[in-house]
Enzyme design. Structure first.
Site, short mmCIF file in Angstrom:
data_model
loop_
_atom_site.label_atom_id
_atom_site.label_comp_id
_atom_site.label_asym_id
_atom_site.label_seq_id
_atom_site.Cartn_x
_atom_site.Cartn_y
_atom_site.Cartn_z
N ASP B 122 0.78 -1.21 -0.08
CA ASP B 122 -0.05 0.13 -0.13
C ASP B 122 0.92 1.17 -0.05
O ASP B 122 1.19 1.98 0.95
CB ASP B 122 -0.78 0.03 1.19
CG ASP B 122 -2.15 0.91 0.97
OD1 ASP B 122 -2.25 1.49 -0.10
OD2 ASP B 122 -2.91 1.04 1.87
N CYS B 125 0.43 4.83 1.90
CA CYS B 125 -0.72 4.57 2.90
C CYS B 125 -0.25 5.63 3.83
O CYS B 125 0.99 5.73 4.23
CB CYS B 125 -0.62 3.19 3.52
SG CYS B 125 -1.87 3.23 4.90
N HIS B 230 -7.78 0.14 7.42
CA HIS B 230 -8.24 1.63 6.90
C HIS B 230 -9.48 2.21 7.47
O HIS B 230 -10.52 1.30 7.74
CB HIS B 230 -8.30 1.71 5.73
CG HIS B 230 -6.98 1.41 4.69
ND1 HIS B 230 -6.92 1.04 3.50
CD2 HIS B 230 -5.78 1.64 5.11
CE1 HIS B 230 -5.63 0.86 3.35
NE2 HIS B 230 -4.94 1.15 4.37
N GLU B 233 -12.35 8.54 10.85
CA GLU B 233 -12.83 8.63 12.32
C GLU B 233 -13.00 9.97 12.89
O GLU B 233 -12.23 10.77 12.50
CB GLU B 233 -11.58 7.82 12.99
CG GLU B 233 -11.85 7.55 14.64
CD GLU B 233 -10.83 6.74 15.24
OE1 GLU B 233 -10.63 5.47 14.84
OE2 GLU B 233 -10.07 7.37 16.11
N ASN B 356 4.51 4.58 4.42
CA ASN B 356 4.63 3.51 3.72
C ASN B 356 5.33 4.36 2.49
O ASN B 356 4.70 4.50 1.34
CB ASN B 356 3.90 2.79 2.93
CG ASN B 356 3.20 1.73 3.96
OD1 ASN B 356 3.50 1.79 5.32
ND2 ASN B 356 2.11 0.87 3.68
N SER B 411 -5.79 8.08 20.31
CA SER B 411 -4.72 8.35 19.34
C SER B 411 -4.05 9.39 19.85
O SER B 411 -4.40 10.16 20.55
CB SER B 411 -5.38 8.62 18.01
OG SER B 411 -6.17 7.39 17.48
N HIS B 430 4.16 4.76 13.92
CA HIS B 430 3.00 5.06 12.79
C HIS B 430 1.55 4.50 13.31
O HIS B 430 0.53 4.84 12.78
CB HIS B 430 3.20 4.42 11.48
CG HIS B 430 2.77 3.10 11.19
ND1 HIS B 430 2.96 2.03 11.92
CD2 HIS B 430 1.53 2.67 10.37
CE1 HIS B 430 2.28 0.99 11.27
NE2 HIS B 430 1.82 1.32 10.64
N ALA B 432 -0.42 1.85 16.65
CA ALA B 432 -0.21 0.93 18.08
C ALA B 432 0.40 -0.09 17.68
O ALA B 432 1.42 -0.88 18.42
CB ALA B 432 -1.60 0.80 18.49
#
Lengths: 164, 507
Positions: B122, B125, B230, B233, B356, B411, B430, B432
């Protein structure tokens, strides 16, 4: 540790001596297949990938057919190409692989810059639909990580990890 | 039935990891403690390692790595030709494929290699964070409607489609210009680009290096979230740790913000798939051997290396355009539900980070300024204050860093700290990091309605496959607070604010 898969995504080929399991991975997932021949091993890999990625629905026939020819320098390379062909076709057609008939897996006798192992197959898919197959998990790609195709006793095994 | 969704994993320090056959050495991998948050895998124990491995972890995180192949993967990455400094593992490191997730490796531009697996399938990402002027208390009565509107506005799930197929020319524009193309097409604000890593456009993109199949997969996926981990939120700023930095980032306590986490969709996946295979075939010709074929690589200045870099940049630009298009859809959803213009709602972009990607950067190596290519696989760039590559608007505080946790806990928003440069090539964690497989998470939460459990904590969830939410539940992840604490103690970042989830949209 491995867990028996239900094989409910099973394709309508003879299943004798064939099975697959889901191999846990911290972030992603692995598949392990066993079959009596190379052709049935690659078919079983399609069954396993299909069961992992989709709920196939009941009595839904394939409506999209693709003829596939792949070549690679060795058997793990061919497995990488095969699994990723299935991932890509599922994404392009936004559907589930319902049938995979491997016509042959053989070694070329003539030298080829593209590789010495080849696979020919016919793949049947059906688009995702409310009354058809439903997507379950997305797979970004099959990987080369710990990818192995090994002759064992009278049959063959394949192990592959997927990026989920 | 509602059950606890968080895991608690007591443990003791682990000092060895088992190496699989073909990994380059026999016997367990020895790990030495350097200080409270750093461990070393000495290069002397494997003849193919060119540098040490360094793992950022405290006792608890190291215990969670016990038996995890990630440590062997750190050692494997240390074998790449041209690698300098050390093969690094961020505090959220876990088992990947080839590279560990949370891996960082810098290679010399002169003589080093590029490994597509070190960027991942990905490509680009990443995470972007939108701010608002809204408070959680004010939004709470309309939270369900907002979640519905976002779920409807942003296509999500396996193979999600945008409903519009880009023409070949339009796709070329996206691959060349990234988020800029989206903004020029009316999908965002010019100020968004100032707050996106690299301005939302990576140079050197070569659409011709992107295969027809990759183009086919991506043409109708722009503006879609995808599946897996993905998410979209809505969060509330729960606590401010650094008021000055928070003010610079436009954050305040009680505020509603929006996380967008996704990447380059099928186009990027196919680019990586294609180029791993190309490099796998080319390694013999370049005289390269790697302990894991997923580390397939080629010299940066080889035809294979240059082709991948052009395709990677194109896919990275697709990802930035994707997150930009989603951000536009998010603003539209807020406007419809709240009946006000997005600008009046204060919905500016805080920042957009990639986790990434490979970047050409200059770092001190053996006390010399050295041009390197930094692979970040599940790792965020974290340049400190005054670094010239940090946007002017944030140069005084450092590059914004986002560390999403899991959907049930919290977060973090942070900024890069000075220690990230000498210790980690300007990188940090990046997320948890997972600590349970998908299967194990499903087994642990069998019979549990995860959405209902989250609802009891006031968190609204919309998902394409609610029956699979357990795979992404809190129990599957490490405690992000522990991860961030290690990153901060190691000097890689400085915490600015903590966020709590209000609503989660999953594919």
């Amino acid at each position: 540790m491995t867990t028996a898969a239900d094989g409910s995504g099973g394709l309508p080929a003879a299943r004798s001596g064939r099975r697959h399991t889901i191999v846990p991975h911290t972030a992603d997932a692995g598949l392990r297949m066993v079959a009596p021949s190379l052709a049935t091993l690659f078919e079983e890999a399609a069954v396993a990938l299909s069961a992992f990625t989709a709920d196939r629905g009941v009595g839904v026939p394939p409506s999209i057919w693709e003829d596939v020819r792949l070549e690679a320098g060795d058997l793990p390379g061919l497995a990488y190409a095969w699994l990723n062909e299935l991932v890509a076709l599922g994404d392009i057609h936004h559907g589930a692989v319902l049938e995979a008939s491997v016509v042959g897996v053989d070694r070329r006798t003539d030298a080829s810059p593209d590789g010495s192992w080849r696979l020919r197959a016919r793949i049947g898919l059906a688009p995702y639909a409310t009354n058809g197959p439903r997507p379950r998990r997305g797979v970004k790609s099959a990987t080369f990580h710990r990818l192995a195709v090994v002759r064992r006793g009278h049959g063959w095994t394949m192990r592959a990890y997927l990026d989920v | 039935m509602v059950r606890r969704l968080h895991s608690e994993r007591p443990g003791t320090a682990s000092r060895s990891a088992t190496q699989p056959p073909g990994s380059g050495a026999a016997g367990p991998l020895q790990i030495e403690r350097l200080d409270e948050v750093r461990w070393r895998i000495p290069r002397t124990q494997r003849p193919d390692m060119r540098v040490d491995g360094i793992v950022f972890a405290d006792d608890e995180l190291m215990a969670a790595l016990r038996g995890d192949p990630a440590l062997v993967q750190v050692a494997n990455v240390a074998t790449l030709p041209g690698i300098v400094g050390a093969s690094l593992a961020m505090p959220d490191v876990h088992w990947g494929y080839g590279f560990p997730i949370g891996g960082v490796a810098a290679v010399r531009c002169d003589g080093g290699v590029i490994s597509p697996g070190g960027i991942g399938f990905d490509i680009n990402c990443g995470v972007r964070l939108l701010r608002t002027d809204l408070t959680a208390a004010g939004v709470r009565p309309r939270l369900e409607r907002l979640a519905d509107a976002l779920f409807a506005a942003v296509p999500s799930g396996v193979g999600a489609r945008s409903g519009r197929r880009l023409s070949a020319r339009e796709l070329d524009d996206v691959l060349l210009d990234g988020a800029r193309q989206a903004v020029e097409a009316g999908q965002g604000w010019p100020s968004d680009l100032e707050r996106t890593e690299d301005g939302g456009r990576l140079g050197g993109a070569d659409p011709a290096a992107v295969s027809p199949r990759a183009r086919q997969r991506g043409a109708d996926q722009l503006g879609t979230l995808g599946s897996g981990n993905h998410f979209l939120e809505l969060d509330m700023v729960d606590a401010i740790r650094d008021p000055m930095a928070a003010a610079a980032l436009g954050l305040f306590e009680g505020q509603v913000v929006v996380f967008i986490h996704c990447g380059s969709r099928g186009l990027g996946h196919q680019v990586c798939t294609d180029h791993v295979a190309i490099m796998d075939r080319a390694m013999d010709r370049h005289g390269i051997r790697v302990p894991d074929r997923q580390l397939a690589c080629a010299p940066l200045d080889s035809p294979e290396g240059r082709a991948y870099l052009g395709a990677m940049a194109a896919a990275a630009n697709f990802a930035w355009a994707n997150r930009q298009t989603i951000a536009h859809a998010v603003r539209g959803a807020f406007e419809r539900v709240l009946g006000s213009d997005a600008r009046r709602l204060g919905m500016g972009l805080v920042y957009d980070v990639s986790h990434n990607i490979a970047k050409f950067e200059t770092h001190l190596v053996d006390d010399e300024e050295t041009a390197v290519c930094v692979h970040r696989k599940g790792a965020t760039r974290a340049f400190p204050p005054e670094h010239p590559d940090v946007p002017a608007v944030y140069r005084a505080v450092g590059q914004p860093v986002f560390v999403p946790g899991d959907m049930g806990r919290c977060s973090y928003v942070a900024v890069g700290a000075a220690g990230s440069m000498p210790a980690a090539f300007g990188s940090t964690c990046h997320g948890a990091g997972r600590n349970l497989s998908r299967h194990a998470a499903l087994r642990e939460l069998r019979g549990v309605d995860v959405a209902a459990a989250l609802a009891t904590e006031g968190i609204v969830v919309r998902a394409e496959r609610p029956d699979l939410l357990a795979e992404e539940a809190s129990i599957a992840y490490k405690d992000v607070t522990a991860v961030v604490r290690v990153a901060e103690r190691a000097g890689l970042l400085r915490v600015v604010a903590r966020l709590r989830p209000l609503a989660v949209i999953k594919g």
